[in-house]
Every structure is written in C-alpha cells, then in structure tokens.
Design a protein around this motif. Structure first.
Motif, PDB file in Angstrom:
ATOM      1  N   THR A 168       0.878  -1.275   0.026  1.00 23.21           N
ATOM      2  CA  THR A 168       0.032  -0.019  -0.045  1.00 23.21           C
ATOM      3  C   THR A 168       0.825   1.309  -0.061  1.00 23.21           C
ATOM      4  N   SER A 169       1.978   1.236   0.607  1.00 24.31           N
ATOM      5  CA  SER A 169       2.933   2.519   0.918  1.00 24.31           C
ATOM      6  C   SER A 169       3.429   2.624  -0.701  1.00 24.31           C
ATOM      7  N   SER A 170       3.733   1.381  -1.283  1.00 22.26           N
ATOM      8  CA  SER A 170       4.168   1.786  -2.863  1.00 22.26           C
ATOM      9  C   SER A 170       3.443   2.420  -3.576  1.00 22.26           C
ATOM     10  N   VAL A 171       1.860   2.222  -3.547  1.00 18.83           N
ATOM     11  CA  VAL A 171       0.838   3.056  -4.026  1.00 18.83           C
ATOM     12  C   VAL A 171       0.781   4.488  -3.513  1.00 18.83           C
ATOM     13  N   THR A 172       0.776   4.916  -2.193  1.00 22.44           N
ATOM     14  CA  THR A 172       0.638   6.075  -1.792  1.00 22.44           C
ATOM     15  C   THR A 172       1.912   6.890  -2.292  1.00 22.44           C
ATOM     16  N   VAL A 173       3.046   6.326  -2.227  1.00 21.12           N
ATOM     17  CA  VAL A 173       4.216   7.025  -2.904  1.00 21.12           C
ATOM     18  C   VAL A 173       4.398   7.635  -4.115  1.00 21.12           C
ATOM     19  N   THR A 174       3.772   6.582  -4.947  1.00 20.60           N
ATOM     20  CA  THR A 174       3.518   6.789  -6.279  1.00 20.60           C
ATOM     21  C   THR A 174       2.405   7.941  -6.618  1.00 20.60           C
ATOM     22  N   TRP A 175       1.287   7.970  -5.855  1.00 18.07           N
ATOM     23  CA  TRP A 175       0.223   8.592  -6.041  1.00 18.07           C
ATOM     24  C   TRP A 175       0.709  10.324  -5.396  1.00 18.07           C
ATOM     25  N   ALA A 176       1.664  10.258  -4.527  1.00 14.22           N
ATOM     26  CA  ALA A 176       2.344  11.530  -4.168  1.00 14.22           C
ATOM     27  C   ALA A 176       3.121  11.954  -5.413  1.00 14.22           C
ATOM     28  N   HIS A 177       3.809  11.069  -6.095  1.00  7.95           N
ATOM     29  CA  HIS A 177       4.673  11.573  -7.145  1.00  7.95           C
ATOM     30  C   HIS A 177       3.791  12.092  -8.279  1.00  7.95           C
ATOM     31  N   TRP A 178       2.754  11.700  -8.639  1.00  6.05           N
ATOM     32  CA  TRP A 178       1.803  11.961  -9.594  1.00  6.05           C
ATOM     33  C   TRP A 178       1.228  13.472  -9.043  1.00  6.05           C
ATOM     34  N   GLY A 179       0.895  13.592  -7.733  1.00  3.78           N
ATOM     35  CA  GLY A 179       0.582  14.810  -7.572  1.00  3.78           C
ATOM     36  C   GLY A 179       1.926  15.820  -7.468  1.00  3.78           C
ATOM     37  N   LEU A 180       2.998  15.559  -7.406  1.00  4.37           N
ATOM     38  CA  LEU A 180       4.067  16.606  -7.380  1.00  4.37           C
ATOM     39  C   LEU A 180       4.038  16.787  -9.278  1.00  4.37           C
ATOM     40  N   LYS A 181       4.049  16.014  -9.844  1.00  4.46           N
ATOM     41  CA  LYS A 181       3.971  16.336 -11.373  1.00  4.46           C
ATOM     42  C   LYS A 181       2.929  17.011 -11.775  1.00  4.46           C
ATOM     43  N   GLU A 182       1.779  16.995 -11.111  1.00  4.62           N
ATOM     44  CA  GLU A 182       0.602  17.849 -11.299  1.00  4.62           C
ATOM     45  C   GLU A 182       0.639  19.116 -10.667  1.00  4.62           C
ATOM     46  N   ASP A 183       1.652  19.506  -9.875  1.00  5.77           N
ATOM     47  CA  ASP A 183       1.801  20.524  -9.155  1.00  5.77           C
ATOM     48  C   ASP A 183       0.501  20.635  -8.215  1.00  5.77           C
ATOM     49  N   SER A 184       0.123  19.747  -7.690  1.00  3.04           N
ATOM     50  CA  SER A 184      -0.809  19.332  -6.612  1.00  3.04           C
ATOM     51  C   SER A 184      -0.446  19.018  -4.937  1.00  3.04           C
ATOM     52  N   ARG A 185      -0.224  20.157  -4.520  1.00  2.00           N
ATOM     53  CA  ARG A 185       0.689  20.316  -2.978  1.00  2.00           C
ATOM     54  C   ARG A 185      -0.247  19.246  -2.246  1.00  2.00           C
ATOM     55  N   TRP A 186      -1.563  19.386  -2.270  1.00  2.11           N
ATOM     56  CA  TRP A 186      -2.364  18.539  -1.186  1.00  2.11           C
ATOM     57  C   TRP A 186      -2.072  17.061  -1.591  1.00  2.11           C
ATOM     58  N   LYS A 187      -2.096  16.654  -2.876  1.00  2.00           N
ATOM     59  CA  LYS A 187      -2.045  15.246  -3.232  1.00  2.00           C
ATOM     60  C   LYS A 187      -0.487  14.850  -2.931  1.00  2.00           C
ATOM     61  N   LEU A 188       0.399  15.633  -3.209  1.00  2.00           N
ATOM     62  CA  LEU A 188       1.799  15.260  -2.892  1.00  2.00           C
ATOM     63  C   LEU A 188       1.837  15.109  -1.108  1.00  2.00           C
ATOM     64  N   CYS A 189       1.629  16.237  -0.344  1.00  2.00           N
ATOM     65  CA  CYS A 189       1.830  16.064   0.884  1.00  2.00           C
ATOM     66  C   CYS A 189       0.724  14.852   1.366  1.00  2.00           C
ATOM     67  N   THR A 190      -0.297  14.820   1.050  1.00  2.00           N
ATOM     68  CA  THR A 190      -1.128  13.643   1.584  1.00  2.00           C
ATOM     69  C   THR A 190      -0.690  12.303   1.329  1.00  2.00           C
ATOM     70  N   GLY A 191      -0.176  11.958   0.045  1.00  2.00           N
ATOM     71  CA  GLY A 191       0.564  10.795  -0.102  1.00  2.00           C
ATOM     72  C   GLY A 191       1.794  10.459   0.602  1.00  2.00           C
ATOM     73  N   LEU A 192       2.437  11.439   0.816  1.00  2.00           N
ATOM     74  CA  LEU A 192       3.620  11.599   1.487  1.00  2.00           C
ATOM     75  C   LEU A 192       3.431  10.991   3.161  1.00  2.00           C
TER      76      LEU A 192
END
Length: 292
Positions: A168-192
């Motif tokens: 599950t943690s692999s999924v959440t860190v990948t989700w955070a990476h997607w958020g970073l690429k999309e400039d979505s700080r909320w998705k990035l910080c939540t996933g991390l």
C-alpha cells in the motif's frame, strides 16, 4: 552578467567538507559499540551505541542541509542532476548486491549445506560419523540441536499484514509523485504523509513480531542457522525501512515548505526509488523466509 551565466554552466564543485569524515567516524563508533553490545558487553556499549547513533543523525542532518541549500541556491544544473541520478542508481545496485549475498547464504544453507549434513550425495560419511541423528529438514537449528527448540513465525499473521502495508505504501508514494508532477501540493503531501505512517506502522508490527519470537516462540539469534538467517534478513530490512521512513519524513517536511517543483524534484524521486526497492526486497523475504 555573461560571466555569471557561464559560471552556472560549469560543473559545481563544493568546498571541502568535514562531514563525510565525521559521518564515517560516528558510523564506526555506533557499529563497533553495537557489535560489543551484541556479544554480551552490556555495561557501557549500549550507551556508546546510542551516542554513535545520535552523532550519525546529526552528521547526516548537517551534510544534507548543505546539499539542500546548494540546490535551493541554484548552483545545480543538468550535469549535477545526472550525477545524482547515477549515484543513486549505483547505490541501489549496491543494496541489491547486499541483500543478494544474504539471500545467497539462505539458498546455500537450505539447498546445499543441509543435504550434505544429512548425508546426501558424496557426503554420506559426514552424516554417519559426525551427526548420525541429524535430519536435514528446514527450518533447522543445526546438528546436535544447538539452537534449542523453537517455532517459526506464522507467515499469514503479522508478516502478511506487513506485506499489505508495504504494498500500500508503494501506491501512496506513487500517488504523491503524480501529485508533484501535477503541481498538486495537497495530493503530494497527503500521499507522503500516508507513506510515512504506513512505514511507521510496519516497524511497529515488526517489533511486535520480534517480541513474540523471543518470548513465545523460542526463536532467537541463537536458534541455529534458521534463527541467525531470519533475524539477519528481516533485521537488515527493518533497518532499511527505518531509514526510508526517516527520509520520506524529511522529504515531507521539505514539501510542506514548498521545496521541489514539477520539473525539479530529484530529491523526492531518489527517496521514492529507495522505497520501492525496500518494498521489492520485502516481497522476496515474505516468500523465501516466511512461506517456503
């Protein structure tokens, strides 16, 4: 202005730093004291080991603070970025070799040494004259029952739960990476934050597993070859999870401060690579140590 621009195209070489040497000293201090502690020196060795750990953390913090400040100062360009990528790639390769050696030791023990000790092939007289009552079944506590009686850890209890946590943690860190690429700080910080929490929970359950092994299953470092390989592999992996969780937490703090962008975030990527590697190693451990 032209001079300043041309300077930025040169490969950045930092000033000589004492931190690598100090980190080496603190690591030697920590590991040396830890070795004495494991071999029965319980008077001052634990305190020296703790002091060495504290020194190591301080040295790492100071050294990486300098690297972060250099990056924020704009002194890194494409060449420096590629250098860091190659360095992280070779570091992960060295970690693959590190765990490969331990998995190789496990394979040698189970597939070669045990059959020999059991008298198979040309090693019949080894079993007949040295350990005539030894049965080369896995898990083994060694000839002569040197490790005492023990039980194995149930793979479908805490180890399975920890497998789900890491996957599950692999999924959440990948989700955070997607958020970073999309400039979505909320998705990035939540996933991390979710990844850090999952890593911490994994370590908590591994601690419970070790307590159960020592107190209820009789499985210790002294439980023959099975006990030593079990704690060697899972213990080193737990150390890597601890390091990875700490790195993810630091990256989370940097993200909360606004560091990284969609086009400049190798610090995040390096930690994500490391975390995915740790997850893959755990899958190997779960299969070859707990199940088989």
């Amino acid at each position: 202005m032209a001079t300043e621009t041309s300077e930025h195209h040169k490969y950045y070489v930092p000033e000589p730093s004492p931190w690598p040497f100090m980190l080496t000293v603190s690591l030697f201090f920590m590991l040396g004291s830890g070795a004495f502690w494991l071999n029965g020196s319980t008077t001052v060795a634990p305190y020296f080991a703790a002091l060495g750990l504290a020194m190591t953390l301080v040295m790492v913090f100071i050294w990486f603070r300098d690297v972060v400040n250099e990056n924020l100062g704009g002194v890194y360009g494409h060449q420096e970025d590629m250098t860091y990528r190659w360095a992280m790639g070779w570091f992960i390769f060295s970690e693959v070799m590190f765990f490969g050696a331990f998995f190789g030791a496990l394979f040698y023990t189970r597939m070669i040494a045990l059959p020999w000790l059991n008298g198979e092939g040309e090693k019949f007289f080894t079993n007949l004259y040295l350990w005539p009552e030894f049965e080369g079944a896995w898990p083994s506590n060694g000839p002569g029952n040197v490790g005492g009686d023990f039980e194995t850890v149930n793979a479908w209890h805490l180890p399975l739960l920890n497998t789900v946590l890491l996957l599950t943690s692999s999924v959440t860190v990948t989700w955070a990476h997607w958020g970073l690429k999309e400039d979505s700080r909320w998705k990035l910080c939540t996933g991390l934050a979710a990844t850090v929490l999952l890593g911490a929970v994994f370590l908590y359950y591994q601690g419970l597993e070790y307590v159960e092994a020592y107190q209820h299953l009789g499985l210790t470092l002294g439980s023959g070859i099975y006990g030593s390989t079990f704690f060697l592999l899972t213990g080193f992996h737990g150390m890597h999870v601890t390091l990875g969780t700490l790195m993810l937490f630091i990256i989370l703090l940097r993200c909360l401060k606004g560091h990284f962008s969609s086009h400049d975030h190798f610090g995040f990527e390096a930690v994500a690579w490391y975390w995915h590697f740790v997850d893959v190693v755990w899958l190997g451990l779960f299969i070859f140590v707990y199940i088989l």
